[in-house]
Scaffold this motif. Structure first.
Motif, PDB file in Angstrom:
ATOM      1  N   LEU A 373      -7.180 -11.849   9.219  1.00  0.00           N
ATOM      2  CA  LEU A 373      -6.530 -11.821   7.897  1.00  0.00           C
ATOM      3  C   LEU A 373      -5.311 -11.266   8.336  1.00  0.00           C
ATOM      4  N   SER A 374      -4.264 -12.299   8.032  1.00  0.00           N
ATOM      5  CA  SER A 374      -2.888 -12.102   8.237  1.00  0.00           C
ATOM      6  C   SER A 374      -2.573 -10.674   8.122  1.00  0.00           C
ATOM      7  N   GLU A 375      -1.492 -10.244   8.552  1.00  0.00           N
ATOM      8  CA  GLU A 375      -1.010  -9.141   8.268  1.00  0.00           C
ATOM      9  C   GLU A 375      -0.475  -9.109   6.973  1.00  0.00           C
ATOM     10  N   SER A 376      -0.228 -10.443   6.792  1.00  0.00           N
ATOM     11  CA  SER A 376       0.896  -9.847   4.541  1.00  0.00           C
ATOM     12  C   SER A 376      -0.930  -9.634   4.183  1.00  0.00           C
ATOM     13  N   GLN A 377      -2.039 -10.319   4.463  1.00  0.00           N
ATOM     14  CA  GLN A 377      -3.327  -9.441   4.001  1.00  0.00           C
ATOM     15  C   GLN A 377      -3.445  -7.776   4.128  1.00  0.00           C
ATOM     16  N   ARG A 378      -2.875  -7.381   5.562  1.00  0.00           N
ATOM     17  CA  ARG A 378      -3.932  -6.655   5.802  1.00  0.00           C
ATOM     18  C   ARG A 378      -3.058  -5.313   5.055  1.00  0.00           C
ATOM     19  N   ALA A 379      -1.202  -5.734   4.875  1.00  0.00           N
ATOM     20  CA  ALA A 379      -0.991  -4.989   4.551  1.00  0.00           C
ATOM     21  C   ALA A 379      -0.684  -4.604   3.080  1.00  0.00           C
ATOM     22  N   ALA A 380      -1.702  -5.671   2.072  1.00  0.00           N
ATOM     23  CA  ALA A 380      -1.637  -5.484   0.878  1.00  0.00           C
ATOM     24  C   ALA A 380      -3.382  -5.037   0.830  1.00  0.00           C
ATOM     25  N   ILE A 381      -3.859  -4.910   1.247  1.00  0.00           N
ATOM     26  CA  ILE A 381      -4.899  -4.272   1.460  1.00  0.00           C
ATOM     27  C   ILE A 381      -5.005  -2.497   1.541  1.00  0.00           C
ATOM     28  N   ASP A 382      -3.653  -2.653   2.636  1.00  0.00           N
ATOM     29  CA  ASP A 382      -3.887  -1.000   3.313  1.00  0.00           C
ATOM     30  C   ASP A 382      -2.611  -0.618   1.752  1.00  0.00           C
ATOM     31  N   GLY A 383      -2.216  -1.941   1.397  1.00  0.00           N
ATOM     32  CA  GLY A 383      -1.271  -0.635   0.373  1.00  0.00           C
ATOM     33  C   GLY A 383       0.179  -1.131   0.697  1.00  0.00           C
ATOM     34  N   HIS A 384       0.847  -0.689   2.573  1.00  0.00           N
ATOM     35  CA  HIS A 384       1.391  -0.164   2.844  1.00  0.00           C
ATOM     36  C   HIS A 384       2.427  -0.912   2.687  1.00  0.00           C
ATOM     37  N   ALA A 385       3.698  -0.830   2.499  1.00  0.00           N
ATOM     38  CA  ALA A 385       4.749  -2.272   3.622  1.00  0.00           C
ATOM     39  C   ALA A 385       4.668  -3.419   4.747  1.00  0.00           C
ATOM     40  N   THR A 386       3.757  -2.486   5.528  1.00  0.00           N
ATOM     41  CA  THR A 386       3.848  -3.228   6.328  1.00  0.00           C
ATOM     42  C   THR A 386       1.901  -2.178   7.139  1.00  0.00           C
ATOM     43  N   SER A 387       1.263  -2.808   7.619  1.00  0.00           N
ATOM     44  CA  SER A 387       0.039  -2.387   8.500  1.00  0.00           C
ATOM     45  C   SER A 387       0.274  -1.867   9.611  1.00  0.00           C
ATOM     46  N   ARG A 388       1.183  -1.902   9.786  1.00  0.00           N
ATOM     47  CA  ARG A 388       1.802  -0.653  11.038  1.00  0.00           C
ATOM     48  C   ARG A 388       1.554   0.945  10.260  1.00  0.00           C
ATOM     49  N   THR A 389       1.872   1.341   9.161  1.00  0.00           N
ATOM     50  CA  THR A 389       1.246   2.228   8.945  1.00  0.00           C
ATOM     51  C   THR A 389       0.302   2.953   8.347  1.00  0.00           C
ATOM     52  N   CYS A 390      -1.079   2.038   8.628  1.00  0.00           N
ATOM     53  CA  CYS A 390      -2.386   3.038   9.180  1.00  0.00           C
ATOM     54  C   CYS A 390      -2.225   2.663   9.916  1.00  0.00           C
ATOM     55  N   GLY A 391      -1.484   1.629  11.226  1.00  0.00           N
ATOM     56  CA  GLY A 391      -1.956   2.030  11.975  1.00  0.00           C
ATOM     57  C   GLY A 391      -1.100   3.836  13.077  1.00  0.00           C
ATOM     58  N   LEU A 392       0.188   3.777  12.202  1.00  0.00           N
ATOM     59  CA  LEU A 392       0.445   4.912  12.165  1.00  0.00           C
ATOM     60  C   LEU A 392      -0.251   5.898  12.014  1.00  0.00           C
ATOM     61  N   TRP A 393      -1.314   6.200  10.674  1.00  0.00           N
ATOM     62  CA  TRP A 393      -1.721   7.153  10.644  1.00  0.00           C
ATOM     63  C   TRP A 393      -3.125   7.364  11.317  1.00  0.00           C
ATOM     64  N   ASP A 394      -3.776   6.027  11.682  1.00  0.00           N
ATOM     65  CA  ASP A 394      -4.897   6.187  12.467  1.00  0.00           C
ATOM     66  C   ASP A 394      -4.680   6.870  14.315  1.00  0.00           C
ATOM     67  N   GLN A 395      -3.057   6.450  14.824  1.00  0.00           N
ATOM     68  CA  GLN A 395      -3.101   7.242  15.390  1.00  0.00           C
ATOM     69  C   GLN A 395      -2.565   8.881  16.080  1.00  0.00           C
ATOM     70  N   THR A 396      -2.156   8.648  14.603  1.00  0.00           N
ATOM     71  CA  THR A 396      -1.724  10.573  15.099  1.00  0.00           C
ATOM     72  C   THR A 396      -2.853  11.894  13.884  1.00  0.00           C
ATOM     73  N   PHE A 397      -2.872  11.234  12.129  1.00  0.00           N
ATOM     74  CA  PHE A 397      -3.107  12.204  11.986  1.00  0.00           C
ATOM     75  C   PHE A 397      -4.493  12.241  11.546  1.00  0.00           C
ATOM     76  N   ALA A 398      -4.963  11.136  11.578  1.00  0.00           N
ATOM     77  CA  ALA A 398      -6.261  10.538  11.082  1.00  0.00           C
ATOM     78  C   ALA A 398      -7.277  11.159  12.017  1.00  0.00           C
ATOM     79  N   ARG A 399      -7.261  11.562  13.424  1.00  0.00           N
ATOM     80  CA  ARG A 399      -8.259  11.685  14.591  1.00  0.00           C
ATOM     81  C   ARG A 399      -8.188  13.290  13.409  1.00  0.00           C
ATOM     82  N   THR A 400      -8.187  14.403  12.857  1.00  0.00           N
ATOM     83  CA  THR A 400      -7.929  15.422  12.497  1.00  0.00           C
ATOM     84  C   THR A 400      -9.608  15.269  11.933  1.00  0.00           C
ATOM     85  N   ILE A 401     -10.355  14.063  11.480  1.00  0.00           N
ATOM     86  CA  ILE A 401     -11.624  13.923  11.375  1.00  0.00           C
ATOM     87  C   ILE A 401     -12.235  14.201  12.194  1.00  0.00           C
ATOM     88  N   ASN A 402     -12.111  13.920  13.650  1.00  0.00           N
ATOM     89  CA  ASN A 402     -13.138  13.614  14.540  1.00  0.00           C
ATOM     90  C   ASN A 402     -13.123  15.384  15.800  1.00  0.00           C
TER      91      ASN A 402
END
Length: 741
Positions: A373-402
């Protein structure tokens, strides 16, 4: 300097000052923070420092009012059977009233009685320990206390992390720099002056630091005539406004915590505002808005016993601090009269689905098919302006599920300096499913265990993540960004989490009982209750293009929730939209963008509340009508694209220039078809075979069969209310007793 919280010295700290304050808190129609008992002849006794059922630390500011024409000198007052008449003094602002801080209240239920002539008034009160809890339910075990990092004496969790109160002073020089002040009665020649409500005074700041509710609190204010012993306070420079401050993040540290806040603004202190906060009001320490409300109640009680009753209390803070303000104002009305949430999220629970989705999505993008999947496809799936947003969530506060990673949030990913303190659980004390199953579990669910409840089989807090029926990438499918086969592969492989936050093949499901409890106890921000009667200024800094997690759509989620079934948002809410300046990091750009916007919302809300209070006093009517009639220009919505003229007015954010400068994107659940308000925790389900027609997407018969196989229980139907979605109707819910207030 100073004594332990609740000592006779501390209780006598501000009697003279409390006597000078005659007004109760301003604000809305319901749920004030005080309560009273009435006698048959008009005699009343009231607690002004808190609700009478939530007195803490053994003392309370008490008022006794005699009937018109009666002699207040004939009043006798007892508390728990002890004569406390001598602890009350005449209120210079009301000839019918006596005021005083009554101490020595026993733990548990007792009665304050006032008698005058043949009349008697009684008020039952419930006193709670200074270490809490009041209404937050089960207390989390603390691994470590942090009193020493705040200049207090060392303490231990066994002592409830309690430490004696300490008073310190600083002065502000003419260049605007702060300096410690050993002798507060002798500010140096280069000290600046402040034009306070009491006149021009040396810019000397008094800060009281102590412990309440097992957290460290700090109360700061101008101190025109300091008492070096710390026992008395000169409130002549106080403007009778309290600014309550909330710090960001969302985590669980199992410590007493730290403050993710800058010092209170000199501009506010110079104008006579008192400021207060607590380490349990920093969401990264403990991501639990109920405990934050409890800490607010206890610290505000301390402020009132020290300075008197504020005319009104204004909340400030960003990110996780915004969440706290909205939920405290909604769920525990009377604590905050207005709020200024910056870079806001509506609440932690309703956004958590999309946050944890990012972990699953990024995991999928690492598979062979996902990697195509391209960057634009990933961003569209995520809904964000860029797929980097999901990456930042994953690096930070998404850890609180573990449970093994939730205490290890990486603030450097957000551009924070290495100096940001973050105590961690030692590996030998942390949970491990194999080697240490009884260790500390670092999940956001554990920090909210009084809300989620415990799994009867494991004893762990029940997880709150649900993605049954979520059709990831649905909007990308509908607009042709991804193909049907790509959509099907994504949803077949996305999976869910087990109880330890590990990605697994099966989707996750939350029991309906937990969903209903979350809504009914107010864990989801909505348009019910006191929030629509609370002046709100949302401040959005546009960072979407940077991949920042504070995306613009969250402000509109809040507006949509407050709007409800109506066509427009209530007059009580405004949105300020700001462009980014240049900066070296995300933190720099956010700080630079906010600038004086960190103070302006507070000043605008103060002016608004003051005007509304006068309007209602003069003309009567509802509080909401008074707010609508008196909204000042300073509080109106505004949009300020970088380098362009500011747009001001109710429709500022709908202006073409604003929409062009600050486009609104989505997040994973919205990109999957969910509503922008984002308040559905568990979606209603509809048969999967009917979905392609509803989505207006052509599927082959084989693809329809595959869709039905992936979603045997159905796909999300967002035209219906969510499963378990219930109205909030229980302000001041007590998680200890399981009863609304």
């Amino acid at each position: 300097m100073g004594g332990a919280r609740g000592s006779s010295a501390a209780a006598g700290l501000a009697v003279a000052l409390a006597l000078a304050v005659a007004a109760c808190s301003g604000g809305g129609d319901g749920g004030g923070s005080s309560g009273s008992g009435n006698g048959s002849g008009g005699l009343t006794v009231a607690v002004l420092s808190s609700r009478p059922e939530y007195v803490s630390a053994g003392d309370a500011l008490v008022a006794v009012t005699v009937p018109q024409g009666a002699d207040r000198s004939g009043v006798r007052v007892t508390a728990a059977g002890r004569d406390v008449t001598a602890e009350l003094r005449p209120d210079p602002g009301d000839r019918r009233r006596l005021l005083g801080v009554v101490d020595g209240l026993p733990e548990g239920r007792s009665t304050i009685r006032a008698a005058s002539g043949g009349d008697e008034a009684r008020l039952p009160v419930v006193n709670h320990p200074a270490t809490g809890p009041l209404f937050s339910g089960e207390q989390l075990p603390l691994y470590a206390c942090t009193t020493r990092s705040f200049g207090l004496a060392a303490s231990t969790p066994a002592e409830g992390c309690a430490a004696p109160t300490r008073v310190t002073w600083q002065y502000v020089d003419r260049a605007g720099e702060r300096h410690p002040l050993a002798d507060p009665t002798r500010p140096p020649a280069d000290a600046a002056t402040a034009d306070s409500p009491g006149g021009k005074v040396p810019f000397v700041i008094r800060t009281e630091t102590g412990t309440l509710d097992r957290a460290v609190y700090a109360i700061s204010a101008l101190d025109p005539h300091p008492d070096p012993s710390g026992r008395t306070v000169d409130a002549s420079a106080w403007n009778r406004r309290l600014v309550y401050r909330y710090g960001g993040g969302c985590g669980v540290s199992y410590t007493q915590g730290f403050a993710l806040l800058d010092p209170p603004a000199d501009e506010l202190l110079a104008k006579g505002y008192v400021t207060a906060t607590s380490t349990f009001n920093t969401f990264q320490v403990l991501c639990n808005a109920v405990i934050s409300a409890e800490a607010t109640s206890m610290v505000k009680e301390r402020v009132i016993e020290t300075y008197g009753v504020p005319v009104h209390t204004i909340g400030e803070g960003g990110s996780g601090g915004a969440i706290q303000q909205l939920l405290v104002a909604q769920d525990y009305p009377g604590l905050l009269d207005a709020v200024a949430p910056t870079v806001p999220f509506p609440d932690a629970l309703s956004i958590s689905g999309g946050v944890y989705d990012c972990t699953l999505l990024d995991r999928y993008y690492a598979t062979p098919t996902g990697a195509r999947l391209s960057e634009s496809q990933r961003a569209a799936i995520d809904g964000h302006a860029t797929s980097r947003t999901c990456g930042l969530w994953d690096q930070t506060f998404a850890r609180t599920i573990n449970p093994t990673e939730g205490c290890l949030v990486d603030f450097s990913a957000l551009g924070a300096p290495a100096s940001v303190p973050f105590p961690t659980i030692p590996p030998e004390r942390a949970y491990d499913a194999e080697t240490n199953p009884d260790g500390y579990r670092c999940t956001v669910w554990e920090s909210n265990v009084a809300i989620t409840g415990r799994d009867p089989d494991t004893g762990f807090a029940r997880p709150g993540y649900d993605n049954q029926g979520v059709t990831y990438g649905r909007h990308a499918l509908q607009d042709g960004t991804i193909t049907v086969d790509q959509f099907l592969d994504l949803n077949a492989r996305i999976g869910g989490f087990d109880d330890d936050g590990n990605p697994v093949a099966a989707r996750s499901a939350v029991p309906l009982s937990l969903v209903r409890r979350a809504y009914r106890t107010g864990q989801v921000t909505g348009g019910a209750g006191a929030l629509r009667d609370t002046p709100i200024i949302l401040v959005n800094v546009y960072t979407d293009k940077l991949g920042d997690i504070h995306d613009r759509v969250r402000s509109f989620s809040i507006l949509d929730r407050l709007t409800g079934d109506r066509d427009t948002a209530p007059d009580t809410v405004s949105l300020w939209s700001i462009g980014l300046p240049e900066g070296d990091s995300l933190v720099d750009t956010l700080t630079g963008a906010l600038g004086d916007f960190s103070v302006r919302p507070t000043l605008a809300l103060d002016a608004w509340l003051t005007a509304a209070e006068k309007h209602r006093a003069d003309r009567g009517g509802s509080w909401r009508a008074a707010l609508a009639a008196t909204k000042p220009a300073a509080a109106q919505s505004r949009c300020q694209p970088a380098g362009k003229a500011e747009i001001v007015g109710p429709d500022a954010n709908d202006a073409a220039a604003c929409r062009a400068a600050f486009p609104i994107h989505e997040e994973p659940r919205m990109a999957a078809g969910g509503p922008r308000r984002g308040d559905i925790l568990k979606c209603a389900l509809a048969p999967a075979r009917r979905a392609p027609a509803a989505w207006r997407v052509d599927f082959t018969p084989a693809q329809v069969d595959r869709l039905a196989e992936i979603f045997p229980d159905g796909v999300c139907d967002y035209t219906a209310a969510g499963q378990g979605q219930a109205a909030f109707g229980h302000p001041w819910y007590d998680f200890g007793t399981g009863q609304p207030g």
